[in-house]
Enzyme design. Structure first.
Site, PDB file in Angstrom:
ATOM      1  N   SER A 102       0.835  -1.201   0.000  1.00  0.00           N
ATOM      2  CA  SER A 102       0.000   0.000   0.000  1.00  0.00           C
ATOM      3  C   SER A 102       0.869   1.249   0.000  1.00  0.00           C
ATOM      4  O   SER A 102       1.698   1.422  -0.881  1.00  0.00           O
ATOM      5  CB  SER A 102      -0.957  -0.046   1.185  1.00  0.00           C
ATOM      6  OG  SER A 102      -1.925   0.967   1.104  1.00  0.00           O
ATOM      7  N   ASP A 246      -2.108   6.192  -4.289  1.00  0.00           N
ATOM      8  CA  ASP A 246      -1.015   5.493  -3.627  1.00  0.00           C
ATOM      9  C   ASP A 246      -0.538   4.349  -4.525  1.00  0.00           C
ATOM     10  O   ASP A 246      -1.109   4.130  -5.600  1.00  0.00           O
ATOM     11  CB  ASP A 246      -1.450   5.015  -2.242  1.00  0.00           C
ATOM     12  CG  ASP A 246      -2.637   4.063  -2.276  1.00  0.00           C
ATOM     13  OD1 ASP A 246      -3.380   4.087  -3.283  1.00  0.00           O
ATOM     14  OD2 ASP A 246      -2.837   3.305  -1.315  1.00  0.00           O
ATOM     15  N   ASP A 248      -0.859   1.117  -4.735  1.00  0.00           N
ATOM     16  CA  ASP A 248      -1.810   0.122  -5.240  1.00  0.00           C
ATOM     17  C   ASP A 248      -3.141   0.750  -5.652  1.00  0.00           C
ATOM     18  O   ASP A 248      -4.103   0.047  -5.944  1.00  0.00           O
ATOM     19  CB  ASP A 248      -2.014  -1.030  -4.258  1.00  0.00           C
ATOM     20  CG  ASP A 248      -2.750  -0.639  -2.990  1.00  0.00           C
ATOM     21  OD1 ASP A 248      -2.616   0.532  -2.565  1.00  0.00           O
ATOM     22  OD2 ASP A 248      -3.438  -1.498  -2.410  1.00  0.00           O
ATOM     23  N   ASP A 250      -5.750   2.304  -4.512  1.00  0.00           N
ATOM     24  CA  ASP A 250      -7.090   2.163  -3.951  1.00  0.00           C
ATOM     25  C   ASP A 250      -7.552   3.459  -3.280  1.00  0.00           C
ATOM     26  O   ASP A 250      -8.732   3.620  -2.970  1.00  0.00           O
ATOM     27  CB  ASP A 250      -7.171   0.987  -2.974  1.00  0.00           C
ATOM     28  CG  ASP A 250      -6.215   1.100  -1.790  1.00  0.00           C
ATOM     29  OD1 ASP A 250      -5.361   2.015  -1.784  1.00  0.00           O
ATOM     30  OD2 ASP A 250      -6.307   0.258  -0.874  1.00  0.00           O
TER      31      ASP A 250
END
Length: 462
Positions: A102, A246, A248, A250
């Site tokens: 993340s 960010d 990833d 999400d």
């Protein structure tokens, strides 16, 4: 060597320190054993990664382990976590793994484990997985039953198509705005898919950090102090909006046309306003976590909607959304969950819904921001708290005795709601700390509230 972090957000560690080939094989083997128990004949496991350095090797180790465990691997390559979630659900897979840490720094990586419906593991399932891991309770197939590793790079396009097909969107209205947008994808999984979505929405796109190299140009958490280049680029290019995600992808963070942060709490508030405004049905339920702005409640009140609160953590929000059939939800960190697309935080969904809201408004993002409920949030953490549960209980007892006008919630640490403000105290699952977050109508009052409870805890822990 530090300990691997295991939580409802998955498994995170430092590459080459505690995240080693051995630990990766063990965790993935444990996950496959778990999937076998609940797969109901499903034979595929989807895998994708956020693009950070070292992720390809972790993907190879994970893919080989999955295949040895008897599952077919569908490798979708560098892709946002929400894309992995969608692919897992759409392919009717036994599960999925997103290789990501993340917003953690470059040296970190991890594994986000998914259920067959593309949602994260809850605490109970993570405990079951950890038990398999600790007991070395794995099983592998013989050479006749080994499965294939297949590559499928079509899912970024499919993700975009699913967003554009959302019934709630007026894509033509967005396109007519011809918005100029600068994108900072921190050179990770959003580098291609975010600009491509924006172009499909008729936007003029300037790529800032979108080279897909996996080399983070700054600290990857999309906080204002890490987005100074994006803010400057918005002003320099006379852009309408800056968008950051960010690694990833999400979480969605936006910069206004003036180069100032829009505010992640404002993102979930604005999206909630848009979805409730467009909804003509009777169901107007909304779910956010306990640390999300009260602005969501203010907006919901306009439409006669009800707001539910869950413990912090995506799967906790998702589970509560399913229980009360919420039509929109998320977290104040920029995580928008729109179940018509899928049950997961999704920056692409957030982008489309936000741009439609701005198109409806007709003005600039900086002007729109002023129309939202005005609150300020302050945060800090208190370290070296070995008896966090006891301390929070003492705080609860003291507040209960001194005030009859507050509402106290204990489903996730201690949330104290006052008439015009609130404070949320949570103990960390991985560190001996207490996180303190407060919200009030202005930043000075929010900071004072944080300071008051930090001082109180300092007295009580002695």
């Amino acid at each position: 060597m530090t300990d691997i972090i295991v939580s409802v957000s998955g498994i995170r560690g430092i590459t080459g320190d505690n995240l080693t080939p051995e630990s990766i094989v063990k965790f993935v083997s444990a996950y496959c054993k778990f999937c076998k128990k609940y797969s109901r004949g499903r034979k595929k496991i989807v895998i994708g990664r956020d693009g950070r350095l070292g992720g390809n090797l972790i993907g190879q180790i994970s893919s080989g382990t999955i295949a040895m465990s008897g599952f077919e691997v569908v490798n979708i390559g560098v892709a946002p976590t929400p894309t992995v979630q969608i692919a897992t659900e759409e392919l009717n897979a036994a599960g999925g793994i997103s290789i990501t840490a993340s917003h953690n720094p470059q040296e970190w990586n991890g594994l986000k484990m998914l259920n067959s419906d593309g949602t994260f593991f809850n605490a109970r399932k993570m405990e079951a997985l950890l038990k398999i891991f600790e007991n070395n309770d794995f099983s592998y197939e013989n050479y006749r039953r080994l499965r294939n590793i297949a590559n499928d790079d079509s899912w970024l396009t499919k993700h975009i198509e699913r967003v554009l097909a959302l019934e709630i969107l007026d894509v033509n209205k967005i396109r007519k705005r011809n918005l100029k947008i600068v994108v900072d994808a921190v050179n990770a999984s959003g580098s291609e898919v975010v600009p491509d979505l924006l172009k499909r929405l008729g936007c003029r796109v300037t790529k800032l950090y979108c080279n897909s190299s996996g080399e983070f140009p700054h600290k990857p958490e999309p906080l204002p102090e890490n987005l100074k280049d994006l803010s400057a680029a918005v002003v320099r290019n006379s852009a309408d909006i800056g968008i950051a995600v960010d690694p990833d992808a999400d979480r969605l963070v936006m910069i206004t046309d003036t180069g100032e942060p829009f505010g992640e709490e404002n993102t979930i508030t604005a999206v909630t306003n848009f979805v409730l405004k467009k909804n003509n049905g009777r169901n107007k339920n909304v779910t956010v976590n306990l640390s999300t702005t009260r602005g969501v409640d203010d907006v919901a009140m306009r439409y006669g909607a009800k707001v539910f609160r869950s413990p912090v953590g995506e799967i906790n929000v998702v589970d509560e959304m399913k229980r009360n059939h919420s039509i929109i939800g998320g977290e104040g960190s920029g995580g928008v969950i729109y179940p018509e697309l899928h049950y997961g935080r999704d920056s692409l969904a957030g982008i489309a819904l936000m741009l439609n809201e701005i198109a409806d408004y007709g003005g600039k993002l900086s002007e729109y921001k002023k129309t939202l409920p005005q609150y300020s949030i302050a945060k800090t953490k208190i370290e070296k708290i070995d008896n966090a549960s006891d301390v929070l209980n003492m705080v609860k007892n003291k507040v209960s005795k001194e005030s009859e006008t507050v509402r106290i919630t204990t489903t996730d640490g201690l949330k104290i709601d006052f008439k015009n403000s609130w404070v949320h105290l949570r103990k960390s699952n991985t560190e001996p700390i207490i996180r303190v977050i407060a919200e009030a109508p202005d930043k000075h009052e929010a900071a004072k509230l944080v300071s008051t409870f930090v001082s109180l805890i300092a007295k009580l822990k002695k």
